[in-house]
Enzyme design. Structure first.
Site, short mmCIF file in Angstrom:
data_model
loop_
_atom_site.label_atom_id
_atom_site.label_comp_id
_atom_site.label_asym_id
_atom_site.label_seq_id
_atom_site.Cartn_x
_atom_site.Cartn_y
_atom_site.Cartn_z
N LYS A 1 0.83 -1.28 0.05
CA LYS A 1 0.07 0.12 -0.01
C LYS A 1 0.89 1.35 0.01
O LYS A 1 0.68 2.18 -0.82
CB LYS A 1 -1.00 0.00 1.24
CG LYS A 1 -1.84 1.14 1.11
CD LYS A 1 -2.70 1.04 2.61
CE LYS A 1 -3.88 0.09 2.62
NZ LYS A 1 -4.45 0.23 3.73
N GLU B 1 -2.99 -11.90 14.56
CA GLU B 1 -2.97 -10.57 14.31
C GLU B 1 -4.23 -9.41 14.85
O GLU B 1 -3.73 -8.38 15.04
CB GLU B 1 -2.42 -9.96 12.76
CG GLU B 1 -1.76 -8.68 12.47
CD GLU B 1 -1.09 -8.45 11.39
OE1 GLU B 1 0.22 -8.50 11.16
OE2 GLU B 1 -1.96 -8.28 10.46
N HIS C 1 -0.64 -38.18 10.80
CA HIS C 1 0.73 -38.85 10.73
C HIS C 1 1.72 -37.88 11.27
O HIS C 1 3.00 -38.14 11.36
CB HIS C 1 1.22 -39.31 9.51
CG HIS C 1 0.21 -40.35 8.94
ND1 HIS C 1 0.30 -41.75 9.13
CD2 HIS C 1 -1.09 -40.28 8.31
CE1 HIS C 1 -0.46 -42.42 8.66
NE2 HIS C 1 -1.66 -41.46 8.12
N GLY D 1 -4.62 -5.04 5.80
CA GLY D 1 -4.09 -6.14 5.16
C GLY D 1 -4.40 -7.32 5.03
O GLY D 1 -4.55 -7.83 3.97
N ARG D 2 -4.96 -7.67 6.32
CA ARG D 2 -5.24 -9.09 6.59
C ARG D 2 -6.92 -9.28 5.98
O ARG D 2 -7.41 -10.57 6.04
CB ARG D 2 -5.21 -9.65 7.98
CG ARG D 2 -5.78 -8.87 8.78
CD ARG D 2 -5.26 -9.25 10.60
NE ARG D 2 -5.84 -8.56 11.25
CZ ARG D 2 -5.35 -7.00 11.67
NH1 ARG D 2 -4.37 -6.86 11.01
NH2 ARG D 2 -5.95 -6.39 12.64
N LYS E 1 10.25 -4.17 13.78
CA LYS E 1 10.73 -3.31 12.47
C LYS E 1 11.81 -2.13 12.79
O LYS E 1 12.70 -2.01 12.28
CB LYS E 1 9.49 -2.81 11.88
CG LYS E 1 8.62 -3.57 10.92
CD LYS E 1 7.45 -3.02 10.45
CE LYS E 1 6.49 -3.84 9.71
NZ LYS E 1 5.26 -3.08 9.29
N GLU F 1 10.55 -5.69 3.16
CA GLU F 1 10.81 -7.00 2.48
C GLU F 1 10.26 -6.74 1.15
O GLU F 1 10.85 -7.29 0.08
CB GLU F 1 9.99 -8.27 3.40
CG GLU F 1 10.42 -8.42 4.89
CD GLU F 1 9.68 -7.56 5.68
OE1 GLU F 1 9.73 -7.93 6.89
OE2 GLU F 1 9.08 -6.47 5.48
#
Length: 543
Positions: free
Chosen positions: A203, A349, A380, A263-264, A508, A209
């Protein structure tokens, strides 16, 4: 949690002590209509919560808890566009991105639907042109699309594209998120620059990153095709037009979204562009429609018949009354293998908070640890702990009645395993049952007594099951929206803001301070002994 809600929680705690004198098997035996009483259906999706350690009095008290916590008022405020994300001064209106009603959606006195539809139409036009080869690099159609993002700008598109893989008939989709250079390197190693389109999802167009990966991808492309190729081979999902232009992305290939989209919760927005290119605009629209249907249900259904509300209340029962710290998500569908990770961010979050809305410390446990893997793989791996571990872990099973492509009897075996696991978690196996089975197999009495305790299943392990006809775009939209609203309801009851995420900031900030040190541009300065020791060892290893 407000005081009135805390009083009801005290009643629920007393109720639990009385209720847990009975096993879940006994509760089923006492109530022949238990499955009907504790299951809900919506648009072909069945939500069965009868295998939780509850009765009608539990549900009655939980619904009372929802009412005194102000769930109905906060639901109204959410859909009215009020600034319920008060720490950032924002409305929360990702529901507008999938609004199919034709009705206006007002935020700060402005009907945002014109803006939403405008971006959606531009996305459709662009994705169709990519899919048809009308927008291409050097007269060759794009065969591969690389989405560069992180967090919600990655987890949402990855999860949806994997879940809807049978509908992916466009260019091959790839996703890069980790700042570890191996992620980008491995993705690009088999790609042809001439036929690769990059979508940079940030955004602000400043996410460390994402922009590190984007700049490296840009250099890779320029080395192969030259600077002029950037304008064709890059698109951006951002509101920072100054930065996108400086990067070389044209405005025609830049798609924005708004600060009322977290964002999520952004898969419904321009962040879903890679998905739209992969599955096509019509299937993307069906995804939106499925979520919109749940929005309508969430707004209109009475609390006791409202699936996300009941999901939330069952979660409150487990987290705050039964003190279960985690929640496992078990999709019996390989295409949903990233769904647990998606819900992990969505939930943790949102509700991983220790401060109430008035700024005081939370007086109860908030968000659980959310995790999971698809069945039958998990059987398993970690189901041993689910069945016989010392912690009780509530489980959500997700299962489609039919699959896409059906070799042999694979799906029947999958279904049998899903139903068997939820049954086994509930009924368990007693010490006497185990002894009898061992004796019947010919073991001596002494050996049966010695071995039996190790084969006991305590049972009474709670689970809910979502059963639906098929994993279609519309059904996936419904599932996502159900969990979105569930998490919102739980945040209301815990009296926290589910829509900020200040907890990601400190790391951050410290990384920004350490980067010039790691690069050798500045001395380390005064740090704790561990950080200083780690840095010294890092330098020694690099020498």
């Amino acid at each position: 949690m407000i005081s009135a809600a805390s009083a009801i929680c005290a009643k629920l705690s007393s109720h639990r002590e009385a209720l847990h004198r009975y096993s879940m098997q006994e509760l089923f035996a006492r109530d022949p209509d238990r499955f009907v009483r504790f299951s809900l259906e919506f648009e072909g999706l069945l939500f069965d919560y009868s295998k939780n350690h509850i009765d009608k009095n539990t549900v009655h008290l939980l619904l009372e808890l929802a009412r005194v916590a102000g769930v109905e008022d906060m639901r109204r405020a959410l859909f009215a566009g009020e600034h319920i994300n008060f720490t950032e001064g924002r409305a929360v209106m990702h529901m507008a991105l999938r609004n199919q009603s034709g009705r206006p959606v007002m935020i700060d006195g402005h009907n945002v639907m014109g803006d939403v539809i405008g971006v959606l139409e531009r996305m459709q036009k662009f994705s169709k042109a990519i899919r048809r080869g009308e927008i291409s690099g050097r007269d060759e159609p794009f065969t591969d699309v690389v989405n560069i993002g992180i967090g919600g700008s990655d987890l949402g598109p990855v999860m949806v594209s994997e879940a809807l893989h049978p509908y992916c008939d466009g260019p091959t989709l790839h996703f890069v998120s980790n700042i570890d250079g191996a992620d980008l390197h491995d993705t690009l190693s088999d790609l042809n620059p001439a036929t690769t389109l990059f979508i940079v999802a940030s955004k602000t167009f400043t996410t460390q990153e994402t922009m590190t990966n984007a700049r490296s991808a840009r250099a890779w492309l320029v080395e192969a095709l030259g600077e002029a190729a950037v304008t064709v081979h890059f698109a951006a999902l951002s509101t920072n037009l100054t930065a996108t232009r400086e990067f070389g992305v044209t405005d025609d290939q830049t798609f924005g979204f708004w600060d009322w989209v977290g964002g999520r919760y952004s898969i419904w927005s321009a962040i879903g562009l890679s998905v739209m290119i992969g599955i096509g605009p019509e299937n993307f629209k069906a995804l939106l429609k499925g979520a919109f249907d749940v929005d309508q249900h969430f707004q209109s259904a009475p609390l006791g018949e409202n699936i996300p509300v009941v999901m939330a209340l069952i979660g409150i029962w487990h987290r705050n009354i039964c003190n279960y710290p985690t929640q496992v998500i078990l999709p019996y569908a390989q295409h949903l293998h990233r769904f647990p990770a998606y819900l992990q961010q969505l939930d943790m979050e949102s509700n991983g908070k220790h401060t109430c809305r008035d700024g005081t410390p939370a007086n109860c446990a908030t968000g659980p640890v959310v995790w999971g893997e698809p069945g039958t793989n998990g059987q398993h791996a970690f189901y041993q702990l689910l069945h016989q571990g010392t912690d009780i872990i509530p489980a959500d099973f997700l299962l489609a009645a039919s699959s896409h492509g059906k070799p042999g009897d694979h799906h029947e075996k999958l279904v049998a395993n899903c139903f068997a696991q939820s049954e086994a978690l509930m009924i368990g196996k007693s010490l006497e049952q185990v002894k009898s089975e061992l004796l019947a197999k010919g073991l001596s009495g002494e050996d049966a007594v010695r071995l039996a305790p190790h084969k006991v299943f305590p049972g009474n392990r709670p689970s809910s099951t979502f059963l639906f006809p098929k994993l279609t775009p519309g059904m996936l939209g419904r599932l996502i929206a159900l969990y979105e609203h569930k998490i919102f309801i739980q945040g209301i009851i815990w009296d926290i803001n589910s829509f900020d995420q200040w907890g990601v900031e400190l790391g951050k900030e410290l990384a920004g301070q350490l980067l010039p040190v790691v690069k050798g541009e500045e001395p380390l300065g005064k740090k704790d002994a561990s950080t200083s020791g780690l840095f010294a060892h890092y330098q020694a290893l690099g020498d």
